[in-house]
Design a protein around this motif. Sequence first.
Motif, PDB file in Angstrom:
ATOM      1  N   GLU A 100     -14.743   2.860 -10.426  1.00  0.00           N
ATOM      2  CA  GLU A 100     -13.683   2.116  -9.764  1.00  0.00           C
ATOM      3  C   GLU A 100     -12.540   2.976  -9.242  1.00  0.00           C
ATOM      4  OE1 GLU A 100     -12.463  -1.068 -12.299  1.00  0.00           O
ATOM      5  OE2 GLU A 100     -14.487  -1.782 -12.636  1.00  0.00           O
ATOM      6  N   VAL A 101     -12.586   4.308  -9.415  1.00  0.00           N
ATOM      7  CA  VAL A 101     -11.495   5.161  -8.938  1.00  0.00           C
ATOM      8  C   VAL A 101     -12.062   6.406  -8.274  1.00  0.00           C
ATOM      9  CG1 VAL A 101      -9.425   6.461  -9.560  1.00  0.00           C
ATOM     10  CG2 VAL A 101      -9.993   4.397 -10.820  1.00  0.00           C
ATOM     11  N   LEU A 102     -11.538   6.733  -7.079  1.00  0.00           N
ATOM     12  CA  LEU A 102     -11.900   7.969  -6.370  1.00  0.00           C
ATOM     13  C   LEU A 102     -10.612   8.722  -6.076  1.00  0.00           C
ATOM     14  CD1 LEU A 102     -14.096   9.691  -4.885  1.00  0.00           C
ATOM     15  CD2 LEU A 102     -13.501   8.402  -2.829  1.00  0.00           C
ATOM     16  N   VAL A 103     -10.580  10.001  -6.437  1.00  0.00           N
ATOM     17  CA  VAL A 103      -9.373  10.818  -6.299  1.00  0.00           C
ATOM     18  C   VAL A 103      -9.689  12.053  -5.473  1.00  0.00           C
ATOM     19  CG1 VAL A 103      -7.601  12.131  -7.518  1.00  0.00           C
ATOM     20  CG2 VAL A 103      -8.489  10.020  -8.521  1.00  0.00           C
ATOM     21  N   SER A 104      -8.789  12.367  -4.551  1.00  0.00           N
ATOM     22  CA  SER A 104      -8.883  13.588  -3.755  1.00  0.00           C
ATOM     23  C   SER A 104      -7.573  14.345  -3.927  1.00  0.00           C
ATOM     24  CB  SER A 104      -9.116  13.252  -2.276  1.00  0.00           C
ATOM     25  OG  SER A 104      -9.090  14.424  -1.489  1.00  0.00           O
ATOM     26  N   ARG A 105      -7.651  15.555  -4.481  1.00  0.00           N
ATOM     27  CA  ARG A 105      -6.444  16.345  -4.753  1.00  0.00           C
ATOM     28  C   ARG A 105      -6.445  17.612  -3.911  1.00  0.00           C
ATOM     29  NH1 ARG A 105      -2.906  16.534  -9.008  1.00  0.00           N
ATOM     30  NH2 ARG A 105      -4.210  15.155 -10.274  1.00  0.00           N
ATOM     31  N   LEU A 108      -1.253  20.328  -2.143  1.00  0.00           N
ATOM     32  CA  LEU A 108       0.091  19.774  -2.195  1.00  0.00           C
ATOM     33  C   LEU A 108       0.136  18.278  -2.448  1.00  0.00           C
ATOM     34  CD1 LEU A 108       1.636  21.657   0.882  1.00  0.00           C
ATOM     35  CD2 LEU A 108       1.799  22.289  -1.535  1.00  0.00           C
ATOM     36  N   ARG A 109      -0.988  17.608  -2.297  1.00  0.00           N
ATOM     37  CA  ARG A 109      -0.942  16.146  -2.366  1.00  0.00           C
ATOM     38  C   ARG A 109      -2.168  15.576  -3.065  1.00  0.00           C
ATOM     39  NH1 ARG A 109       0.763  12.373   2.814  1.00  0.00           N
ATOM     40  NH2 ARG A 109       1.178  10.460   1.636  1.00  0.00           N
ATOM     41  N   ARG A 110      -1.965  14.449  -3.735  1.00  0.00           N
ATOM     42  CA  ARG A 110      -3.045  13.750  -4.424  1.00  0.00           C
ATOM     43  C   ARG A 110      -3.162  12.343  -3.851  1.00  0.00           C
ATOM     44  NH1 ARG A 110      -3.187  10.111  -8.702  1.00  0.00           N
ATOM     45  NH2 ARG A 110      -5.015  10.214 -10.072  1.00  0.00           N
ATOM     46  N   ARG A 111      -4.377  11.952  -3.511  1.00  0.00           N
ATOM     47  CA  ARG A 111      -4.636  10.614  -2.981  1.00  0.00           C
ATOM     48  C   ARG A 111      -5.722   9.949  -3.824  1.00  0.00           C
ATOM     49  NH1 ARG A 111      -2.922   9.640   2.359  1.00  0.00           N
ATOM     50  NH2 ARG A 111      -1.971  11.437   3.400  1.00  0.00           N
ATOM     51  N   CYS A 112      -5.649   8.621  -3.929  1.00  0.00           N
ATOM     52  CA  CYS A 112      -6.680   7.910  -4.672  1.00  0.00           C
ATOM     53  C   CYS A 112      -6.876   6.515  -4.091  1.00  0.00           C
ATOM     54  CB  CYS A 112      -6.333   7.830  -6.163  1.00  0.00           C
ATOM     55  SG  CYS A 112      -4.860   6.879  -6.530  1.00  0.00           S
ATOM     56  N   VAL A 113      -8.062   5.959  -4.304  1.00  0.00           N
ATOM     57  CA  VAL A 113      -8.379   4.592  -3.895  1.00  0.00           C
ATOM     58  C   VAL A 113      -9.111   3.898  -5.035  1.00  0.00           C
ATOM     59  CG1 VAL A 113      -8.484   4.968  -1.400  1.00  0.00           C
ATOM     60  CG2 VAL A 113     -10.522   5.347  -2.795  1.00  0.00           C
ATOM     61  N   ARG A 114      -8.975   2.582  -5.063  1.00  0.00           N
ATOM     62  CA  ARG A 114      -9.735   1.768  -5.988  1.00  0.00           C
ATOM     63  C   ARG A 114     -11.065   1.426  -5.337  1.00  0.00           C
ATOM     64  NH1 ARG A 114      -8.250   0.887 -11.208  1.00  0.00           N
ATOM     65  NH2 ARG A 114      -9.517  -1.004 -11.032  1.00  0.00           N
ATOM     66  N   LEU A 115     -12.140   1.909  -5.917  1.00  0.00           N
ATOM     67  CA  LEU A 115     -13.454   1.671  -5.331  1.00  0.00           C
ATOM     68  C   LEU A 115     -13.878   0.217  -5.440  1.00  0.00           C
ATOM     69  CD1 LEU A 115     -15.306   4.855  -6.632  1.00  0.00           C
ATOM     70  CD2 LEU A 115     -14.504   4.408  -4.307  1.00  0.00           C
ATOM     71  N   ASP A 116     -13.322  -0.503  -6.408  1.00  0.00           N
ATOM     72  CA  ASP A 116     -13.666  -1.912  -6.535  1.00  0.00           C
ATOM     73  C   ASP A 116     -12.772  -2.803  -5.684  1.00  0.00           C
ATOM     74  OD1 ASP A 116     -11.402  -1.365  -7.974  1.00  0.00           O
ATOM     75  OD2 ASP A 116     -11.863  -2.735  -9.617  1.00  0.00           O
ATOM     76  N   GLY A 117     -11.884  -2.191  -4.888  1.00  0.00           N
ATOM     77  CA  GLY A 117     -10.999  -2.962  -4.015  1.00  0.00           C
ATOM     78  C   GLY A 117     -10.945  -2.389  -2.614  1.00  0.00           C
ATOM     79  N   LEU A 118     -12.060  -1.852  -2.138  1.00  0.00           N
ATOM     80  CA  LEU A 118     -12.095  -1.289  -0.790  1.00  0.00           C
ATOM     81  C   LEU A 118     -12.000  -2.394   0.256  1.00  0.00           C
ATOM     82  CD1 LEU A 118     -14.969   1.340  -1.233  1.00  0.00           C
ATOM     83  CD2 LEU A 118     -12.522   1.802  -1.106  1.00  0.00           C
ATOM     84  N   ARG A 130     -15.700  13.114   8.777  1.00  0.00           N
ATOM     85  CA  ARG A 130     -14.918  12.666   7.639  1.00  0.00           C
ATOM     86  C   ARG A 130     -15.211  11.200   7.354  1.00  0.00           C
ATOM     87  NH1 ARG A 130     -14.652  17.187   6.833  1.00  0.00           N
ATOM     88  NH2 ARG A 130     -12.851  18.567   6.604  1.00  0.00           N
ATOM     89  N   LEU A 131     -15.163  10.840   6.081  1.00  0.00           N
ATOM     90  CA  LEU A 131     -15.321   9.456   5.655  1.00  0.00           C
ATOM     91  C   LEU A 131     -13.963   8.993   5.131  1.00  0.00           C
ATOM     92  CD1 LEU A 131     -17.704   7.397   5.404  1.00  0.00           C
ATOM     93  CD2 LEU A 131     -17.700   7.928   2.966  1.00  0.00           C
ATOM     94  N   VAL A 132     -13.443   7.934   5.741  1.00  0.00           N
ATOM     95  CA  VAL A 132     -12.121   7.414   5.401  1.00  0.00           C
ATOM     96  C   VAL A 132     -12.289   6.109   4.620  1.00  0.00           C
ATOM     97  CG1 VAL A 132      -9.859   6.713   6.280  1.00  0.00           C
ATOM     98  CG2 VAL A 132     -11.205   8.423   7.521  1.00  0.00           C
ATOM     99  N   LEU A 133     -11.755   6.074   3.405  1.00  0.00           N
ATOM    100  CA  LEU A 133     -11.839   4.889   2.556  1.00  0.00           C
ATOM    101  C   LEU A 133     -10.441   4.339   2.313  1.00  0.00           C
ATOM    102  CD1 LEU A 133     -13.870   7.315   1.169  1.00  0.00           C
ATOM    103  CD2 LEU A 133     -14.751   5.255   0.078  1.00  0.00           C
ATOM    104  N   ARG A 134     -10.262   3.021   2.487  1.00  0.00           N
ATOM    105  CA  ARG A 134      -8.978   2.365   2.248  1.00  0.00           C
ATOM    106  C   ARG A 134      -9.172   1.199   1.296  1.00  0.00           C
ATOM    107  NH1 ARG A 134      -6.616  -0.321   5.829  1.00  0.00           N
ATOM    108  NH2 ARG A 134      -8.247  -0.480   7.422  1.00  0.00           N
ATOM    109  N   ASP A 135      -8.162   0.964   0.435  1.00  0.00           N
ATOM    110  CA  ASP A 135      -8.263  -0.132  -0.524  1.00  0.00           C
ATOM    111  C   ASP A 135      -7.195  -1.191  -0.261  1.00  0.00           C
ATOM    112  OD1 ASP A 135      -5.887   0.864  -1.513  1.00  0.00           O
ATOM    113  OD2 ASP A 135      -6.755   1.732  -3.314  1.00  0.00           O
ATOM    114  N   THR A 136      -7.216  -2.232  -1.067  1.00  0.00           N
ATOM    115  CA  THR A 136      -6.328  -3.371  -0.865  1.00  0.00           C
ATOM    116  C   THR A 136      -4.864  -3.029  -1.106  1.00  0.00           C
ATOM    117  OG1 THR A 136      -6.763  -4.037  -3.154  1.00  0.00           O
ATOM    118  CG2 THR A 136      -8.101  -5.063  -1.446  1.00  0.00           C
ATOM    119  N   ALA A 137      -4.592  -1.975  -1.874  1.00  0.00           N
ATOM    120  CA  ALA A 137      -3.213  -1.582  -2.169  1.00  0.00           C
ATOM    121  C   ALA A 137      -2.652  -0.617  -1.131  1.00  0.00           C
ATOM    122  CB  ALA A 137      -3.135  -0.944  -3.552  1.00  0.00           C
TER     123      ALA A 137
END
Length: 200
Positions: A100-105, A108-118, A130-137
């Motif tokens: 349920e969590v994917l993190v890219s660090r 200088l920056r850390r990004r994350c998405v909820r895999l169960d809320g894409l 590139r593969l761009v993933l966005r979640d509900t938040a």
Amino acid sequence: MARRMTRPARRTPGGPEAPGPTEHDRSTRDPGTHTPWAHDRTWAGDARSAAGCAALLFGLLLVLDAATGRLDVRGALLWLGLGALLFAVLTPPRVRARPEVLVSRGLLRRRCVRLDGLVAVRRDDGIAPRLVLRDTAGGQVVVDPDVLIANPPLWRLVEDGARTSTERGSLLCGATALRRIAERVEHDRAEAVFRASGLE
């Protein structure tokens, strides 16, 4: 000998109680807290290659300055900064995931998405795919598709999360991009089986 007895401390009527977890804490707690991370196994090699390229550039520039008699501290610091910039550009973000969590660090920056809320999965076929993933938040992670293809455990987590999001009705676009990666993963897996069995 008289026995000493200890009595529990009395709670003052109406006194404050220890605060428990709020509803917000429970809703934002990572469900995979005790689950091991799946890491990008190719990242360390890519980072070493980036460091090697940066060190090579720095060394070549120093040699050129020394050969022309222009080597000084100021120039060396300038080339060192240029090498560090090249390292920052060439080093890919470090990708890891658990249910349920994917993190890219990055550096200088850390990004994350909820895999169960894409809500969307989009493939950007520019100079570097590139593969761009966005979640509900509103969270967004950009991943190199080759990272998922080279790391089946990472891909399985993304695939499972996308399936959950689709079942919940939040993921409305991205089936084509995910299917292309799934086909590549299956193709590479079949090749590995043939290679191991000597049928290739």
